[in-house]
Scaffold this active site. Structure first.
Site, mmCIF file in Angstrom:
data_model
loop_
_atom_site.group_PDB
_atom_site.id
_atom_site.type_symbol
_atom_site.label_atom_id
_atom_site.label_comp_id
_atom_site.label_asym_id
_atom_site.label_seq_id
_atom_site.Cartn_x
_atom_site.Cartn_y
_atom_site.Cartn_z
ATOM 1 N N TRP A 148 32.994 36.954 39.376
ATOM 2 C CA TRP A 148 32.055 36.547 38.314
ATOM 3 C C TRP A 148 30.741 35.985 38.860
ATOM 4 C CZ3 TRP A 148 31.164 31.582 39.558
ATOM 5 C CH2 TRP A 148 32.173 30.926 40.272
ATOM 6 N N ASN A 149 30.699 35.626 40.162
ATOM 7 C CA ASN A 149 29.509 34.875 40.612
ATOM 8 C C ASN A 149 28.267 35.747 40.803
ATOM 9 O OD1 ASN A 149 30.602 36.026 42.858
ATOM 10 N ND2 ASN A 149 30.442 34.223 44.157
ATOM 11 N N LYS A 172 37.360 46.956 38.006
ATOM 12 C CA LYS A 172 37.720 45.866 37.096
ATOM 13 C C LYS A 172 36.817 44.683 37.403
ATOM 14 C CE LYS A 172 40.366 42.350 37.450
ATOM 15 N NZ LYS A 172 39.515 41.374 36.732
ATOM 16 N N GLU A 247 35.897 41.518 50.838
ATOM 17 C CA GLU A 247 34.848 40.493 50.961
ATOM 18 C C GLU A 247 35.446 39.219 50.392
ATOM 19 O OE1 GLU A 247 32.136 40.884 52.474
ATOM 20 O OE2 GLU A 247 31.700 43.022 52.418
ATOM 21 N N CYS A 281 30.044 32.847 48.009
ATOM 22 C CA CYS A 281 30.878 32.771 49.219
ATOM 23 C C CYS A 281 30.029 32.568 50.470
ATOM 24 C CB CYS A 281 31.758 34.003 49.342
ATOM 25 S SG CYS A 281 30.849 35.516 49.105
ATOM 26 N N GLU A 376 36.731 26.032 50.710
ATOM 27 C CA GLU A 376 35.496 26.421 50.031
ATOM 28 C C GLU A 376 35.239 25.473 48.868
ATOM 29 O OE1 GLU A 376 33.905 30.909 49.332
ATOM 30 O OE2 GLU A 376 35.958 30.513 48.780
HETATM 31 P P1 ADP Z 1 37.327 33.582 42.221
HETATM 32 O O1 ADP Z 1 37.825 32.297 42.772
HETATM 33 O O2 ADP Z 1 36.016 34.016 42.722
HETATM 34 O O3 ADP Z 1 37.497 33.729 40.749
HETATM 35 P P2 ADP Z 1 39.514 35.417 42.447
HETATM 36 O O4 ADP Z 1 40.006 36.042 43.694
HETATM 37 O O5 ADP Z 1 40.444 34.583 41.654
HETATM 38 O O6 ADP Z 1 38.246 34.638 42.920
HETATM 39 O O7 ADP Z 1 38.911 36.511 41.465
HETATM 40 C C1 ADP Z 1 38.145 37.590 41.891
HETATM 41 C C2 ADP Z 1 38.583 38.804 41.131
HETATM 42 O O8 ADP Z 1 39.957 39.030 41.395
HETATM 43 C C3 ADP Z 1 38.458 38.710 39.617
HETATM 44 O O9 ADP Z 1 38.053 39.948 39.089
HETATM 45 C C4 ADP Z 1 39.873 38.388 39.187
HETATM 46 O O10 ADP Z 1 40.153 38.838 37.870
HETATM 47 C C5 ADP Z 1 40.663 39.194 40.184
HETATM 48 N N1 ADP Z 1 42.062 38.732 40.368
HETATM 49 C C6 ADP Z 1 42.531 37.476 40.354
HETATM 50 N N2 ADP Z 1 43.861 37.477 40.568
HETATM 51 C C7 ADP Z 1 44.243 38.765 40.724
HETATM 52 C C8 ADP Z 1 45.491 39.441 40.977
HETATM 53 N N3 ADP Z 1 46.630 38.773 41.128
HETATM 54 N N4 ADP Z 1 45.476 40.791 41.098
HETATM 55 C C9 ADP Z 1 44.338 41.477 40.972
HETATM 56 N N5 ADP Z 1 43.139 40.908 40.725
HETATM 57 C C10 ADP Z 1 43.080 39.583 40.608
#
Ligand code: ADP
Length: 475
Positions: A148-149, A172, A247, A281, A376
């Site tokens: 989302w950032n 996604k 990343e 990041c 972080e």
């Molecule tokens: P942040 O801390 O930046 O939100 P995340 O890794 O939680 O980092 O999220 C980054 C992306 O990964 C988002 O699109 C989120 O929906 C997706 N995401 C989070 N958990 C899962 C998962 N278990 N499997 C697949 N995608 C995921």
């Protein structure tokens, strides 16, 4: 949402009925409800993209380049709407959102050009009846999960090289910022990029993650997000031996040596720490300042920090917007409290804010082993540690599982080469706090990930090298 001028974009984002609710982090108001898909639907979409990719790769590189350039142009024509959508759903100040649209668009232009230079090679043959050569071919269907950032740039940084290389691309976006993703995809369709080549799917992260990573038709998977989730997705990709790019998280040190230009270091510190309220990041996470310039740096830094304005991203004067969620604010507040409990002192104005806002916080006397320094932060908090010796500092800077970006300030050429070499990071900024550009490779080492985005390396991530041996030749 009623300020969005392009009504086609608006219509694409606003779907009726049940789905995912999207909120404004500034005031938690509902912005839209977007349509979601389930795991089975995603699997079907992958199959459609597999068919689409066959035709897409048959097109000439010039043809694909022209469509990408048209997409780039449409993004810039709609820059005000896109920036507003980014600010509404992500909270970042509008001036930064405008910067993100330009930055995100720049990858499309860059890869539209790089795609025309996917050169193979000829290899001097060890025998006269054989000719040996390599060609570069698109991997196939590429799937991605983005955060989302940078809701626009993290998509274009992956989609553009994928499409330029001849891959089809399914993504996604984060469930927190799907509107930007929908809008930028709508512009791609308007540019003429076929729907069976580019797709955005919104829904349950876990389910879509499984659909992407276990599907044998997905040949490449690219992820930007936390190390925790990246590790899991990398393991899921092992079942079908996919090519992956990761990343992941960072823990960037920002070092000020005694031979630095202090004013410039303060400017760089503000830029690299408070961008997107500290939620990137590559944001500086921890600051190391050498003894003899410590007082001067800290004093000038605090003066600059206290001038920053926190508020609604849509206001022109805002430098720092809200954090993405209330949980994010809670997490950052806990980190500050924990560090203070262990002797850290806040040396700028202390302000408590409502909602999802966290005021910029400068902490000194922070211990190196605190969670604030080891993990972080992802918030507007700036912990400072004093050091005297270069070797000791390098050890502290490298003492982390992460290796994404590092920054340091020095005017001494010997030191610049030495320290740049010794920092175990994928990217090093010397006398610069913001270093990312479409023309250079972005990516990390250690548990910050693998693969590079941008630069000439970015295209390679979506290409296979095929070796062809033509034998039985007569001279
Ligand atoms: P942040 O801390 O930046 O939100 P995340 O890794 O939680 O980092 O999220 C980054 C992306 O990964 C988002 O699109 C989120 O929906 C997706 N995401 C989070 N958990 C899962 C998962 N278990 N499997 C697949 N995608 C995921």
């Amino acid at each position: 949402m009623n300020h969005i001028k392009n009504k086609t974009l608006l219509a694409a984002m606003l779907t009726e009925g049940k789905g995912l609710s999207v909120f404004n982090p500034f005031d938690d108001s509902l912005l839209a409800i977007v349509k979601t898909v389930n795991q089975a639907q995603v699997e079907d979409e992958v199959l459609e993209l597999e068919v689409g990719q066959v035709e897409w790769q048959k097109r000439s590189a010039q043809d694909r380049s022209n469509l990408l350039k048209r997409w780039h142009q449409l993004i810039l024509e709609n820059i005000d709407d896109l920036a507003r959508i980014i600010t509404l759903e992500g909270g970042k100040p509008l001036k930064e959102a405008l910067g993100e649209v330009r930055y995100g668009a720049s990858f499309i232009e860059w890869f539209a050009e790089e795609g025309r230079r996917a050169y193979g090679s000829t290899i001097p043959s060890p025998s006269s009846d054989r000719t040996l050569l390599t060609v570069k071919q698109a991997i196939g269907v590429a799937a991605a999960i983005t955060p989302w950032n940078f809701p626009l740039a993290m998509i274009t940084r992956k989609a553009a090289p994928a499409l330029a290389a001849g891959c089809s691309f399914i993504c996604k976006p984060s469930e927190l910022t799907p509107l930007t993703a929908i809008a930028v995809t709508e512009l791609a369709y308007q540019a003429g990029i076929p729907k069976d080549v580019l797709r955005m799917v919104i829904g349950d992260a876990h389910d879509i993650g499984e659909a992407f990573t276990y599907h044998s038709s997905v040949r490449k998977f690219s992820f930007t997000g936390s190390t925790l989730v990246g590790r899991k997705l990398q393991m899921q990709c092992a079942s079908t031996i996919k090519r992956t790019s990761m990343e992941l998280g960072g823990n960037a040190p920002f070092v000020v040596f005694d031979d630095a230009d202090i004013d410039s270091a303060v400017q760089g510190a503000i830029a690299s720490k408070f961008r997107n309220a500290g939620q990137t990041c590559v944001c500086s996470n921890r600051f190391y300042v050498q003894d003899s310039v410590y007082d001067e740096f800290v004093e000038k830094l605090v003066t600059a920090v206290d001038k920053l304005t926190v508020g609604n991203g849509l206001d022109d004067s805002t430098d720092i917007g809200p954090l993405i969620t209330l949980q994010a604010k809670q997490r950052v507040s806990d980190l500050i409290r924990e560090a203070k409990g262990r002797g850290a002192k806040q040396i700028n104005k202390e302000v408590q804010l409502d909602g999802q806002f966290v005021a910029p916080t400068v902490l000194v006397d922070v211990e190196h082993d605190r969670p604030l320094v080891q993990g972080e932060i992802f918030g507007p908090v700036l912990p400072i540690i004093r050091f005297s010796d270069e070797d000791e500092m390098i050890k502290m800077a490298n003492d982390t599982i992460y290796g994404l970006a590092a920054y340091f300030y020095s005017q001494n050429m010997n030191r610049i080469w030495r320290v740049a070499h010794n920092l175990e990071y994928g990217m090093v900024g010397v006398n610069e706090g913001i270093i990312s550009t479409e023309v250079a490779p972005f990516g990390g080492v250690k548990q910050s990930g693998k693969g590079r985005e941008g630069g000439k390396e970015g295209l390679e991530e979506y290409l296979e090298t095929k070796y062809v041996c033509i034998g039985g030749l007569t001279n």
